[in-house]
Structure formats: structure tokens, C-alpha cells
Design a protein around this motif. Sequence first.
Motif, PDB file in Angstrom:
ATOM      1  N   GLU A  13       0.399   4.605   8.278  1.00 28.96           N
ATOM      2  CA  GLU A  13      -0.516   5.630   8.790  1.00 28.96           C
ATOM      3  C   GLU A  13      -1.278   6.220   7.614  1.00 28.96           C
ATOM      4  O   GLU A  13      -0.689   6.548   6.590  1.00 28.96           O
ATOM      5  CB  GLU A  13       0.269   6.720   9.510  1.00 28.96           C
ATOM      6  N   VAL A  15      -3.653   9.411   6.572  1.00 27.18           N
ATOM      7  CA  VAL A  15      -3.971  10.753   7.060  1.00 27.18           C
ATOM      8  C   VAL A  15      -4.804  11.515   6.044  1.00 27.18           C
ATOM      9  O   VAL A  15      -4.668  11.328   4.838  1.00 27.18           O
ATOM     10  CB  VAL A  15      -2.699  11.566   7.406  1.00 27.18           C
ATOM     11  N   ARG A  27      -6.357  10.783  11.412  1.00 30.46           N
ATOM     12  CA  ARG A  27      -5.239   9.845  11.326  1.00 30.46           C
ATOM     13  C   ARG A  27      -5.689   8.460  11.739  1.00 30.46           C
ATOM     14  O   ARG A  27      -6.503   8.314  12.645  1.00 30.46           O
ATOM     15  CB  ARG A  27      -4.106  10.266  12.256  1.00 30.46           C
ATOM     16  N   ARG A  80       3.491   6.816   5.297  1.00 28.06           N
ATOM     17  CA  ARG A  80       2.351   7.668   5.636  1.00 28.06           C
ATOM     18  C   ARG A  80       1.569   7.896   4.343  1.00 28.06           C
ATOM     19  O   ARG A  80       2.029   8.576   3.431  1.00 28.06           O
ATOM     20  CB  ARG A  80       2.805   9.006   6.220  1.00 28.06           C
TER      21      ARG A  80
END
Length: 107
Positions: A13, A15, A27, A80
Amino acid sequence: MKTAAPATIITVEVVYAPKGDGATPWRCLLTAQAPYTVDQALSESGVLLHFPEIELNNSHRCGVFGKAVSPNTLLKDHDRLEIYRPLAQDPKSLRIKRAKEQRKNGK
């Protein structure tokens, strides 16, 4: 006869929290074949197209779960990738300023 190992597919991910009150965090969920670098994720996510103010070579930096990483860092499944904005003010200067004000006010 050996068979080739199956390709490892990872999900990461990307972000970014744009500057401004009430700004919605951006996102992007990516699925890719390992090995997969920070640079590849940034490029494929499109974040740099959505937010042209991001200058990764200068003031913006990246991290994975709060730990700074370089563009050639290999990402792992479920990482992330966070893009950090530059600090508005130097924290050390702010602490010094607060301490001086407190001494001035007798605290």
C-alpha cells in the motif's frame, strides 16, 4: 528435472497525507511480483502524478511503517509505503523557543 519456483506475488500500500485541514489521505493498493522496490511502487502507484508538489529527491522522504527507506529498498508483502511531507518548522528550534518563553514567564 527441477521446476521453477512460482513467482512470489506481494501486495503493498502506498499512502500520502496531503497538506491542509480536512485533506483526505491518498491510498493506493498495488499487487506486484517480487522483488519490488520503493521506486517501482512510487512510479506504478501514480502518486507523483496526483501530487506534483512531492519532491522525493529534496524535502519529501519515504518510510515503511515509520522507518525511513531508500528508493532501492525491497518491499515485502503487506508493507505500507508512506510518503512524508517536510516539517513545517524545526522541532529543536520550537523547543528552544518554548523554553525561553517559559523562563521569561517564570515557569
